[in-house]
Write a protein that holds these residues in place. Structure first.
Motif, PDB file in Angstrom:
ATOM      1  N   ASP A  19     -38.175  33.168 -13.458  1.00 57.94           N
ATOM      2  CA  ASP A  19     -37.520  32.175 -14.317  1.00 57.94           C
ATOM      3  C   ASP A  19     -37.129  32.835 -15.639  1.00 57.94           C
ATOM      4  N   ASP A  20     -36.658  32.036 -16.604  1.00 55.80           N
ATOM      5  CA  ASP A  20     -36.269  32.617 -17.891  1.00 55.80           C
ATOM      6  C   ASP A  20     -37.476  33.110 -18.669  1.00 55.80           C
ATOM      7  N   ALA A  21     -38.646  32.546 -18.387  1.00 55.11           N
ATOM      8  CA  ALA A  21     -39.891  33.016 -18.996  1.00 55.11           C
ATOM      9  C   ALA A  21     -41.025  32.720 -18.029  1.00 55.11           C
ATOM     10  N   ILE A  31     -31.193  26.810 -17.206  1.00 50.70           N
ATOM     11  CA  ILE A  31     -31.161  28.276 -17.314  1.00 50.70           C
ATOM     12  C   ILE A  31     -30.283  28.594 -18.515  1.00 50.70           C
ATOM     13  N   ASP A  32     -30.460  29.757 -19.128  1.00 52.64           N
ATOM     14  CA  ASP A  32     -29.478  30.127 -20.158  1.00 52.64           C
ATOM     15  C   ASP A  32     -28.450  31.058 -19.526  1.00 52.64           C
ATOM     16  N   ILE A  33     -27.221  30.961 -20.015  1.00 55.64           N
ATOM     17  CA  ILE A  33     -26.127  31.726 -19.402  1.00 55.64           C
ATOM     18  C   ILE A  33     -26.026  33.067 -20.120  1.00 55.64           C
ATOM     19  N   SER A  34     -26.673  34.082 -19.539  1.00 55.11           N
ATOM     20  CA  SER A  34     -26.615  35.420 -20.126  1.00 55.11           C
ATOM     21  C   SER A  34     -25.757  36.350 -19.275  1.00 55.11           C
ATOM     22  N   ASP A  35     -25.749  36.127 -17.978  1.00 55.25           N
ATOM     23  CA  ASP A  35     -25.014  37.037 -17.082  1.00 55.25           C
ATOM     24  C   ASP A  35     -23.699  36.448 -16.589  1.00 55.25           C
ATOM     25  N   ARG A  68     -37.417  24.353 -15.535  1.00 57.92           N
ATOM     26  CA  ARG A  68     -37.412  25.508 -14.641  1.00 57.92           C
ATOM     27  C   ARG A  68     -36.072  25.618 -13.926  1.00 57.92           C
ATOM     28  N   ARG A  69     -35.872  26.768 -13.286  1.00 57.22           N
ATOM     29  CA  ARG A  69     -34.660  26.934 -12.479  1.00 57.22           C
ATOM     30  C   ARG A  69     -34.781  26.160 -11.167  1.00 57.22           C
ATOM     31  N   SER A  70     -35.977  25.772 -10.816  1.00 51.34           N
ATOM     32  CA  SER A  70     -36.232  25.250  -9.468  1.00 51.34           C
ATOM     33  C   SER A  70     -36.179  23.734  -9.345  1.00 51.34           C
ATOM     34  N   SER A  89     -32.967  32.397 -26.667  1.00 52.57           N
ATOM     35  CA  SER A  89     -32.210  31.677 -25.649  1.00 52.57           C
ATOM     36  C   SER A  89     -33.046  31.463 -24.375  1.00 52.57           C
ATOM     37  N   ASP A  90     -33.867  32.446 -24.012  1.00 51.49           N
ATOM     38  CA  ASP A  90     -34.752  32.260 -22.847  1.00 51.49           C
ATOM     39  C   ASP A  90     -35.817  31.198 -23.121  1.00 51.49           C
ATOM     40  N   MET A  91     -36.277  31.120 -24.366  1.00 53.91           N
ATOM     41  CA  MET A  91     -37.233  30.050 -24.728  1.00 53.91           C
ATOM     42  C   MET A  91     -36.535  28.693 -24.611  1.00 53.91           C
TER      43      MET A  91
HETATM   44 MG    MG Z   1     -32.433  33.785 -19.286  1.00 57.69          MG
END
Ligand code: MG
Ligand code: ADP
Length: 323
Positions: free
Chosen positions: A25-27, A210-214, A145-147, A70-72
């Motif tokens: 996940d992001d963290a 989720i944060d949009i990093s990619d 969460r992403r899930s 951003s992940d937080m």
């Molecule tokens: Mg992230």
């Protein structure tokens, strides 16, 4: 060759003990005393890969913390503590260099805004590399969460997407933007706004985040994978700047919008009954929150153009080993 994610899956995912949520996940989440969990994450910026070697050091200090905040935000966590591991080439480490002053000013400007304490790190000599570890707090069992995405959910994004990728394309001389357009897009690349307060306020409203990093497609793709669901999004519903609007629907601009990355906006899913509250939150925080599509059963990600035709992309986003 492995993709970044297959490599992590193959070599580093192992059963954990005593962890609330491990890799993926992001963290990560670990139990803490009282009513909270700790959210922990790390992100590295490498010269020549994540930023140009001559990038303004103040922006670099700011951005290296922003990408971690951003992940937080994506977990709904309140960031509290950071560790900073700096690898510096010799010429930047000389006493009183302007570079280090500016870098630390940029870092602490953002740290103070969010009341994040720098509590440790590491300093070594070598090619410029900035690695930050961030620790935050989130109410027990409430982290985003992403899930958690469910069929029927709306898909939302915060802010505008694609401006960082547009201006990067200009800097790398792949495209030419007008000077005023560069000025308009540069803050997206150098001083992204981590949506920290938004993330915390989405607890109880969003099913997943989720944060949009990619890039939107890659990162929404992670939500689909972890939630075992599909998504259909409308490209023309994605909020974007006037600069982006000018260049759409040219294929390079579509790539920046859907797969450029470095946006540090949140993508989240929420049940339709929460629309009104999310709109009110958007108003209260003065952050644009836009519905861009729906979650469904299955596992595909379909992006439709203005005519309703699916857009085919050869790359969904940034992968360190295939971009
Ligand atoms: Mg992230
Ligand atoms: P993000 O884009 O949110 O920073 P990544 O896509 O970089 O997340 O990473 C995906 C997941 O894999 C995260 O949970 C991250 O902590 C984990 N991860 C990445 N690299 C490693 C590694 N070398 N060892 C263990 N876990 C890793």
């Amino acid at each position: 060759m492995y993709s970044e994610f297959d490599l992590i899956r193959h070599y580093f995912i192992r059963p954990t003990t005593g962890t609330v949520l491990g890799i993926g996940d992001d963290a990560a989440l670990i139990a803490a005393a009282g009513e909270s969990e700790l959210a922990i994450s790390t992100d590295t910026l490498v010269a020549g890969k994540h930023f140009l070697a001559d990038t303004d050091p103040r922006s670099l200090g700011y951005k290296s913390l922003a990408v971690n905040l951003s992940d937080m935000a994506a977990m709904g966590a309140k960031p509290r503590w950071a560790l900073l591991s700096l690898t510096l080439p010799n010429h930047l480490a000389q006493e009183n260099t302007a570079w280090l002053s500016a870098f630390s000013e940029g870092f602490f400007e953002l740290a103070q805004q969010h009341q994040v304490d720098l509590i440790g790190g590491d300093t070594t000599c070598g090619p410029l590399n900035i690695c930050i570890q961030i620790i935050g707090e989130v109410p027990k069992k409430k982290a985003l969460r992403r899930s958690g995405a469910k069929p029927g959910d709306d898909i939302w994004i915060s802010g505008f997407l694609g401006d960082a990728a547009l201006v990067l394309a200009h800097q790398q001389q792949r495209q030419v933007l007008e000077t005023s357009e560069v000025t308009q897009c540069l803050p997206a690349l150098y001083t992204p706004k981590a949506r920290v307060e938004l993330g915390q306020r989405l607890i109880g409203l969003a099913h997943s985040a989720i944060d949009i990093s990619d890039g939107l497609m890659a990162d929404l793709g992670h939500i689909l994978e972890y939630s075992q669901v599909s998504a259909t999004i409308q490209m023309n519903a994605i909020a974007c700047s006037t600069v982006m609007q000018k260049y759409l629907p040219q294929p390079w601009a579509i790539r920046c919008l859907l797969a450029g990355g470095d946006d540090y906006e949140l993508c989240f899913t929420a049940p339709p009954e929460n629309r009104k509250e999310i709109d009110m939150l958007s108003h209260e925080l003065s952050i644009s929150l836009t519905r861009i599509g729906k979650i469904g059963p299955g596992k595909d990600l379909i992006v439709k153009d203005r005519q309703g035709k699916p857009i085919i992309m050869e790359s969904k986003g940034y992968d360190h080993f295939h971009s």
